[in-house]
Structure formats: C-alpha cells, structure tokens
Design an enzyme around this catalytic site. Sequence first.
Site, PDB file in Angstrom:
ATOM      1  N   HIS A 212       0.848  -1.193   0.000  1.00  0.00           N
ATOM      2  CA  HIS A 212       0.000   0.000   0.000  1.00  0.00           C
ATOM      3  C   HIS A 212       0.879   1.237   0.000  1.00  0.00           C
ATOM      4  O   HIS A 212       0.701   2.150  -0.812  1.00  0.00           O
ATOM      5  CB  HIS A 212      -0.912  -0.024   1.229  1.00  0.00           C
ATOM      6  CG  HIS A 212      -1.823   1.161   1.346  1.00  0.00           C
ATOM      7  ND1 HIS A 212      -1.376   2.408   1.746  1.00  0.00           N
ATOM      8  CD2 HIS A 212      -3.164   1.287   1.145  1.00  0.00           C
ATOM      9  CE1 HIS A 212      -2.394   3.258   1.759  1.00  0.00           C
ATOM     10  NE2 HIS A 212      -3.499   2.600   1.407  1.00  0.00           N
ATOM     11  N   GLY A 213       1.808   1.321   0.947  1.00  0.00           N
ATOM     12  CA  GLY A 213       2.809   2.384   0.953  1.00  0.00           C
ATOM     13  C   GLY A 213       2.463   3.630   1.733  1.00  0.00           C
ATOM     14  O   GLY A 213       3.323   4.497   1.910  1.00  0.00           O
ATOM     15  N   ASP A 214       1.228   3.753   2.221  1.00  0.00           N
ATOM     16  CA  ASP A 214       0.850   4.951   2.979  1.00  0.00           C
ATOM     17  C   ASP A 214      -0.229   4.618   3.997  1.00  0.00           C
ATOM     18  O   ASP A 214      -1.231   5.318   4.122  1.00  0.00           O
ATOM     19  CB  ASP A 214       0.374   6.052   2.025  1.00  0.00           C
ATOM     20  CG  ASP A 214       0.295   7.433   2.697  1.00  0.00           C
ATOM     21  OD1 ASP A 214       1.041   7.652   3.675  1.00  0.00           O
ATOM     22  OD2 ASP A 214      -0.503   8.274   2.246  1.00  0.00           O
ATOM     23  N   LEU A 215      -0.010   3.566   4.753  1.00  0.00           N
ATOM     24  CA  LEU A 215      -1.002   3.124   5.734  1.00  0.00           C
ATOM     25  C   LEU A 215      -0.873   3.917   7.022  1.00  0.00           C
ATOM     26  O   LEU A 215       0.177   3.907   7.669  1.00  0.00           O
ATOM     27  CB  LEU A 215      -0.819   1.637   6.037  1.00  0.00           C
ATOM     28  CG  LEU A 215      -1.363   0.646   5.010  1.00  0.00           C
ATOM     29  CD1 LEU A 215      -0.965  -0.764   5.398  1.00  0.00           C
ATOM     30  CD2 LEU A 215      -2.873   0.759   4.880  1.00  0.00           C
TER      31      LEU A 215
ATOM     32  N   ASN B 106       4.514   3.914   8.421  1.00  0.00           N
ATOM     33  CA  ASN B 106       3.856   5.213   8.568  1.00  0.00           C
ATOM     34  C   ASN B 106       2.841   5.228   9.704  1.00  0.00           C
ATOM     35  O   ASN B 106       2.456   6.296  10.188  1.00  0.00           O
ATOM     36  CB  ASN B 106       3.181   5.615   7.252  1.00  0.00           C
ATOM     37  CG  ASN B 106       2.958   7.118   7.150  1.00  0.00           C
ATOM     38  OD1 ASN B 106       3.573   7.906   7.868  1.00  0.00           O
ATOM     39  ND2 ASN B 106       2.076   7.517   6.250  1.00  0.00           N
TER      40      ASN B 106
END
Length: 284
Positions: free
Chosen positions: A166-169, A200
């Site tokens: 996802h990269g931006d949880l 994050n």
Amino acid sequence: MDINAAADLWHLEEIAPVADTPGRLVYRARTPDGRSVVAKLLKPRGMEELAGMDYLAWRHGHGAVSLIARRDNACLLEDAGLLTLEDFRTSHGEAAATEVFAKVLAELHAPSPHSPPPGLTPLARHFRGLTERAAPAHPDHACDLVWAAALARDLLASQKPVIPLHGDLHHENIISKEGTIWRAIDPHGLIGDPAYDAANFFGNPLGRPDITCDTDRILAIALVTAQVIGCSESKILQYAACHAALSASWSIDDPVSEEDVKDAQDRLDFLKVVRDLLSSEVTC
C-alpha cells in the site's frame, strides 16, 4: 479530466467536494442507481498516485476499497464510509486501533491469484529522497539522518520477500462505515519489503509527538505488526525510523504549509527516539 468530465463519463449525481489537497481532488457522489461512490482526480503534483490505482485494481477489494472504474487521471471508487481509524482510536484506545490496523495489514498482504501490476514503484526509488541526498536535510539532525540513510540503503539491499505494498497506511487512510469492515484508501502503490507497510502507522496521529514518541506505544505497535508480517520487531522499527527520516526530508525540501515544517520536526524527534531504542549508544 475534471469533475464535470468525470460526472459525464460515469453519470454521477449529487456531487459534493470532500478534499482538495496539493495532489488530488476528491468528491463523494451517487450513481443513477443510488449507490454512494467516491471520485478521485489527480492533479499534476499527484500523478505518482497512478500506481496506487494499479494497486487497487490488483487487490480487487481485498483489504482496500474497490476500484470501480478509471480513466486518465481519474478513478471511481467504492465509498467505504466516513469513520476513520483515528476516530476509532480516539474512542476505543491505542490497543484497539492497532488491532484493527494489524487485521487490515494482514488482509492487504494476503496472497493474490493475480500477478503484481508492472507500474508499482520500487521501494528503492521511493527512498531516493533520503538515500541519494548530497547532504542531510536538517543540519540540527544531521547525525540521525546520516544514520537513517545508511540504514535504509542496507535494508533496501536485503529486502525479503518483495511484495506489492500500500505504501501509505495510517489512521486517516483506513476507514469504515460502522466500525466493522475496515478498508484502506489512497495507496501509493509500491513494491518491496512488507515491513515497510507498517512504518507510517507509527507517525500518526499527526501533530501529537506526545503520542507518537511514546516508547511504550512504539514497542507495542512493533510487537503486533512484526507478528503479522513475520519478521523481527527490530526490522519493523528500522523501517519506521527510515520512513520518518524520508518523510522529514520531503517536508523540508518542499514544504506546503507551516504544518509540514512542524510535521518534519515531529518525524525527526520520532527518529531519534527509535534510534535510541535500537541502540543504547548513539555515535556519529
């Protein structure tokens, strides 16, 4: 594409603005059959989120909101609700929120019968703002940033396994309608070590270093997420520290508001706390 073109394309009605950020415009609307949906239109600054659309298409609604349709810079999404995980954390506490996060993380990392999309951003490219810097972004924190950059290079050289991320949880990017089924929104669409997807979460809620820099909370999150991902707590903390340094570098290099400057300081404070947790002796 603007919202008028999107409305014509997808026959949207009752369109209402939800968010206007430097990278995107977001609207809530209804389809002709009365279904509530979300339309997201990327601005030039947010075009890197096209990889996030690829990621949503790949997940097919498992752990993340469903991608209904897309065209150019725009996509039409399932409306997964208004309750954020931050709302839930405020009313139910840290442990309950971390438990929800862990369940969403596990679902997002569950195997897919489909091959990963080719457009996902490699984690090494995502980290260039930290690993390829000519000089530390913040002179007062040069020692910690140099340490984080070196650590990031080591982590990126030994990623295992490599999966879509996802990269931006974080707390504002996990939502629900009634606090039962939770879905992730606004993915960056990365590919790399699964431990990064927990990074994050540590830095939120924003503007609350009294919470994010609390060592008991940090260690509790590391314990739970390490169990989900199947790695050491140390690895979770290492990626969390590197992400904090990367995020601070972004905010310092290209601040949009005074909040960005404050967020950078909070991230750097978190970085120092985690570095101290990882090593009792700090040297430059």
